[in-house]
Design a protein around this motif. Structure first.
Motif, short mmCIF file in Angstrom:
data_model
loop_
_atom_site.label_atom_id
_atom_site.label_comp_id
_atom_site.label_asym_id
_atom_site.label_seq_id
_atom_site.Cartn_x
_atom_site.Cartn_y
_atom_site.Cartn_z
N TYR A 1 -4.52 19.56 -21.91
CA TYR A 1 -6.02 19.47 -21.61
C TYR A 1 -6.58 19.23 -22.24
O TYR A 1 -6.45 19.91 -23.37
CB TYR A 1 -5.46 20.32 -20.09
CG TYR A 1 -4.45 20.06 -18.92
CD1 TYR A 1 -5.09 19.61 -17.94
CD2 TYR A 1 -3.64 21.11 -19.02
CE1 TYR A 1 -4.81 19.65 -16.60
CE2 TYR A 1 -2.79 21.34 -18.08
CZ TYR A 1 -3.51 19.94 -16.69
OH TYR A 1 -2.30 20.25 -15.89
N ASP A 2 -7.63 18.50 -22.15
CA ASP A 2 -8.93 19.09 -22.96
C ASP A 2 -10.03 20.73 -23.34
O ASP A 2 -10.23 20.80 -23.40
CB ASP A 2 -9.91 17.88 -22.65
CG ASP A 2 -9.85 16.44 -22.84
OD1 ASP A 2 -9.05 16.08 -23.71
OD2 ASP A 2 -10.05 15.20 -22.23
N HIS B 1 -13.75 23.76 -11.21
CA HIS B 1 -13.28 22.75 -12.36
C HIS B 1 -11.18 22.83 -12.37
O HIS B 1 -10.64 22.26 -12.79
CB HIS B 1 -13.24 21.72 -12.72
CG HIS B 1 -13.82 22.56 -13.96
ND1 HIS B 1 -14.12 23.68 -14.87
CD2 HIS B 1 -12.71 22.63 -15.26
CE1 HIS B 1 -14.53 24.34 -15.85
NE2 HIS B 1 -13.49 23.09 -16.41
N ILE B 2 -10.69 23.89 -12.76
CA ILE B 2 -9.51 24.64 -13.34
C ILE B 2 -9.16 25.10 -12.02
O ILE B 2 -7.39 24.99 -12.64
CB ILE B 2 -9.71 26.09 -14.26
CG1 ILE B 2 -9.86 27.43 -13.36
CG2 ILE B 2 -10.38 25.97 -16.15
CD1 ILE B 2 -9.70 28.47 -14.57
N MET B 3 -9.22 25.05 -10.98
CA MET B 3 -7.62 24.70 -9.93
C MET B 3 -7.43 23.86 -9.81
O MET B 3 -8.34 22.38 -9.52
CB MET B 3 -9.31 25.45 -8.90
CG MET B 3 -9.57 26.84 -8.98
SD MET B 3 -8.15 27.72 -9.61
CE MET B 3 -7.03 28.42 -8.53
N ARG C 1 -4.97 24.43 -12.36
CA ARG C 1 -3.98 23.73 -12.55
C ARG C 1 -3.53 23.63 -14.05
O ARG C 1 -2.33 22.82 -13.92
CB ARG C 1 -4.99 22.40 -12.29
CG ARG C 1 -6.28 22.33 -13.57
CD ARG C 1 -6.76 20.89 -12.96
NE ARG C 1 -7.96 21.03 -13.86
CZ ARG C 1 -8.21 20.55 -15.31
NH1 ARG C 1 -6.48 20.15 -16.20
NH2 ARG C 1 -9.14 20.89 -16.48
N GLU C 2 -3.51 24.27 -15.25
CA GLU C 2 -3.50 24.37 -16.48
C GLU C 2 -2.65 26.02 -16.58
O GLU C 2 -3.10 27.07 -15.70
CB GLU C 2 -4.52 24.31 -17.51
CG GLU C 2 -5.45 25.08 -17.56
CD GLU C 2 -6.52 23.92 -18.08
OE1 GLU C 2 -6.92 24.64 -19.15
OE2 GLU C 2 -7.25 23.50 -17.22
N PRO C 3 -1.86 25.65 -17.64
CA PRO C 3 -1.43 27.19 -18.22
C PRO C 3 -2.31 27.83 -18.81
O PRO C 3 -3.07 27.59 -19.38
CB PRO C 3 -0.22 26.74 -19.03
CG PRO C 3 -0.29 25.11 -18.96
CD PRO C 3 -1.08 25.09 -18.93
N VAL C 4 -2.11 29.19 -18.34
CA VAL C 4 -3.11 30.69 -19.00
C VAL C 4 -2.28 31.27 -19.80
O VAL C 4 -1.45 31.37 -20.09
CB VAL C 4 -3.32 31.39 -17.76
CG1 VAL C 4 -4.43 32.17 -18.21
CG2 VAL C 4 -4.40 30.71 -17.08
#
Length: 142
Positions: free
Chosen positions: A9-10, A43-45, A62-65
């Motif tokens: 991801y950006d 927006h990270i959801m 939505r992205e790895p933490v």
């Protein structure tokens, strides 16, 4: 960390937790920080989930933490890096373990010396390259 091909991801989301926390404290702090970041950066959801029987579940980030461990000094350095890059951090400080509600948590942070926060966790989301600089030198929490 498993290989996550095709998942670049950006942006990047990281949590930095003090290494000496008890297991329940680390889990609690991580949950609070992730919730704060999701609330600030909707927006990270991702999208809600549905299982094969049609039951609905909530959306997840939505992205790895990425979760890093740090000493108090490393947490303070990370916090300063966040501030110097005009990023908005989620923070959790030691006195918050003694509170039982959001109002008291905010009061504990407001009473803390800004230049010497007793940090136990910092969460931040932002451009991937910027976040990589913020956590440079830290190791994943194990």
């Amino acid at each position: 960390m498993p290989h996550m091909e095709g998942m670049i991801y950006d942006s990047k989301t990281v949590l930095v937790l003090r290494r000496d926390l008890a297991g329940w404290q680390a889990a609690n702090v991580a949950a609070f920080l992730a919730g704060g970041l999701a609330g600030t950066h909707p927006h990270i959801m991702g999208e809600p989930y549905r299982d094969g029987a049609g039951r609905d579940y909530t959306a997840l980030i939505r992205e790895p933490v990425f979760v890093y461990g740090a000493t108090l000094e490393e947490l303070r350095r990370t916090h300063q890096r966040v501030l110097s890059r005009d990023l908005k951090a989620a923070i959790y400080i030691e006195p918050m373990f003694a509170t039982t509600n959001d109002a008291d948590n905010r009061a504990a942070v407001a009473a803390a010396p800004a230049d010497a926060l007793d940090l136990v966790g910092v969460g931040v989301h932002g451009p991937r390259k910027t976040i990589d600089k913020v956590v440079n030198g830290l190791k994943f929490l194990s």
